[in-house]
Motif scaffolding. Structure first.
Motif, short mmCIF file in Angstrom:
data_model
loop_
_atom_site.label_atom_id
_atom_site.label_comp_id
_atom_site.label_asym_id
_atom_site.label_seq_id
_atom_site.Cartn_x
_atom_site.Cartn_y
_atom_site.Cartn_z
N ASP A 102 7.80 134.55 1.31
CA ASP A 102 8.24 134.31 0.56
C ASP A 102 6.98 134.84 -0.38
O ASP A 102 7.35 136.62 -1.53
CB ASP A 102 8.65 133.08 -0.48
N ILE A 103 6.32 134.50 -0.73
CA ILE A 103 5.05 135.15 -1.33
C ILE A 103 4.90 136.70 -0.84
O ILE A 103 4.70 137.16 -1.68
CB ILE A 103 3.60 134.22 -1.42
N LYS A 104 4.40 137.04 0.68
CA LYS A 104 4.38 138.20 0.89
C LYS A 104 5.23 139.22 0.06
O LYS A 104 4.66 140.29 0.38
CB LYS A 104 3.92 138.19 2.07
N LYS A 105 7.10 138.75 0.90
CA LYS A 105 7.83 139.90 0.03
C LYS A 105 7.56 140.46 -1.42
O LYS A 105 8.05 141.27 -2.03
CB LYS A 105 9.00 138.58 0.30
N LEU A 106 7.19 139.07 -1.98
CA LEU A 106 6.93 138.96 -3.98
C LEU A 106 5.55 140.44 -3.77
O LEU A 106 5.42 140.86 -4.83
CB LEU A 106 7.20 138.05 -4.51
N GLU A 117 -6.94 140.31 -9.96
CA GLU A 117 -5.63 140.25 -9.74
C GLU A 117 -4.48 140.28 -8.49
O GLU A 117 -3.56 139.83 -9.96
CB GLU A 117 -5.37 141.93 -9.66
N LEU A 118 -4.83 140.30 -7.63
CA LEU A 118 -4.36 139.36 -6.03
C LEU A 118 -3.75 137.40 -7.03
O LEU A 118 -2.96 137.68 -7.07
CB LEU A 118 -4.76 139.77 -5.30
N GLU A 119 -5.19 137.41 -6.97
CA GLU A 119 -5.78 135.90 -7.15
C GLU A 119 -4.55 135.61 -8.26
O GLU A 119 -3.70 135.02 -8.68
CB GLU A 119 -7.13 135.58 -7.72
N GLU A 120 -4.08 136.17 -9.55
CA GLU A 120 -3.91 135.86 -10.85
C GLU A 120 -1.94 136.12 -9.71
O GLU A 120 -1.64 135.52 -10.52
CB GLU A 120 -3.84 136.49 -11.16
N ALA A 121 -1.80 137.23 -9.64
CA ALA A 121 -0.42 137.48 -9.37
C ALA A 121 -0.30 136.84 -7.98
O ALA A 121 1.11 135.92 -8.07
CB ALA A 121 -0.18 138.55 -8.71
N ILE A 122 -0.76 135.94 -6.92
CA ILE A 122 -0.43 134.48 -6.25
C ILE A 122 -0.13 133.10 -6.77
O ILE A 122 0.76 132.35 -7.45
CB ILE A 122 -1.50 134.60 -4.96
N CYS A 123 -1.30 133.26 -8.21
CA CYS A 123 -1.14 131.61 -9.23
C CYS A 123 0.52 131.77 -9.36
O CYS A 123 0.83 131.43 -9.82
CB CYS A 123 -2.07 131.69 -9.56
N GLN A 124 0.35 133.15 -10.02
CA GLN A 124 2.35 133.31 -10.64
C GLN A 124 3.24 132.53 -10.23
O GLN A 124 3.70 132.34 -10.36
CB GLN A 124 2.00 134.96 -11.33
N ILE A 125 3.03 133.27 -9.12
CA ILE A 125 4.32 133.28 -7.68
C ILE A 125 4.36 131.57 -7.63
O ILE A 125 5.40 130.79 -7.59
CB ILE A 125 3.79 133.64 -6.51
N ARG A 127 3.19 128.73 -8.82
CA ARG A 127 3.21 128.39 -10.27
C ARG A 127 4.66 128.65 -10.81
O ARG A 127 5.93 127.57 -10.57
CB ARG A 127 3.04 128.81 -11.53
N ALA A 128 5.67 129.66 -10.25
CA ALA A 128 7.01 129.81 -10.26
C ALA A 128 8.00 129.34 -9.17
O ALA A 128 8.62 128.97 -9.57
CB ALA A 128 7.37 131.60 -9.97
N PHE A 129 7.53 128.58 -7.70
CA PHE A 129 8.28 128.65 -7.07
C PHE A 129 8.32 126.73 -7.53
O PHE A 129 8.04 125.95 -8.70
CB PHE A 129 7.07 127.86 -6.17
N THR A 130 9.68 126.47 -7.44
CA THR A 130 10.99 125.23 -7.82
C THR A 130 10.79 123.71 -7.22
O THR A 130 10.60 124.92 -5.82
CB THR A 130 11.97 125.33 -8.80
N PHE A 131 10.36 123.02 -7.15
CA PHE A 131 11.27 121.77 -6.39
C PHE A 131 12.31 122.26 -5.15
O PHE A 131 12.13 122.13 -4.15
CB PHE A 131 10.98 120.60 -6.62
N ASP A 132 13.30 122.57 -5.87
CA ASP A 132 14.42 123.57 -4.97
C ASP A 132 13.92 124.76 -4.16
O ASP A 132 14.67 124.26 -3.28
CB ASP A 132 15.33 123.58 -5.70
N ARG A 133 13.35 125.49 -4.64
CA ARG A 133 13.11 126.17 -3.58
C ARG A 133 12.25 125.78 -2.70
O ARG A 133 12.61 126.52 -1.39
CB ARG A 133 12.30 127.46 -5.05
N LEU A 134 11.92 125.48 -2.96
CA LEU A 134 10.15 125.32 -1.69
C LEU A 134 11.20 124.20 -1.09
O LEU A 134 10.75 124.04 0.44
CB LEU A 134 8.72 124.43 -2.28
#
Length: 150
Positions: A102-106, A117-125, A127-134
């Protein structure tokens, strides 16, 4: 330059990497993540220590593949964490791999000028995962079946 001749432009391709270490409790979607500079036993030990700190008094079983850093004799597994290994060459059995997909797709088709910049993008992704999504990504039927037996 004549017609039909491609100009040659010298360029330096530079690649830098970071590695996301992640543990997910499939039943609830609770997770713990750590971004590391490499995939070494030392980094895996740091992840395990920090994961244990996150867990506190709770215990956990962590499922890992057979990467060299996961199988090293120098792996220091904290008390209260039990490691179970997947059969060799079976990443499809590892629930967290779907999260990584999922992360790679994004991140696909994006270019980052700096590793930060990559590290920040990964961290944002992450952080955005919800319990339901995981939970929806990781709570495989075989895990549901095992959990039903407890």
């Amino acid at each position: 330059m004549g017609k039909g001749i491609k100009p040659v432009i010298p360029a330096i391709m530079k690649f830098e990497y970071c590695y996301l270490y992640k543990a997910v409790l499939p039943e609830t979607g609770e997770s713990f993540s750590l971004l590391m500079p490499d995939m070494t036993t030392e980094s895996m030990n740091i992840f395990l220590r920090e994961f244990k700190r996150y867990l506190g008094e709770r215990e956990a079983v962590i499922i890992m593949d057979n990467a060299p850093s996961h199988r090293s004799n120098s792996l220091d597994v904290p008390e209260g964490i039990e490691v179970r290994y997947l059969p060799p060459y079976s990443p499809e059995l590892n629930p967290v791999e779907r999260v990584f997909e999922d992360i790679k797709k994004l991140l696909k088709n994006r270019v980052f000028r700096q590793l930060e910049e990559l590290e920040e993008a990964i961290c944002q992704i992450v952080r955005a995962f919800t319990f339901d999504r995981l939970r929806s990504l990781t709570f495989y039927p075989y895990i549901r079946e095992v959990m039903g037996n407890f």
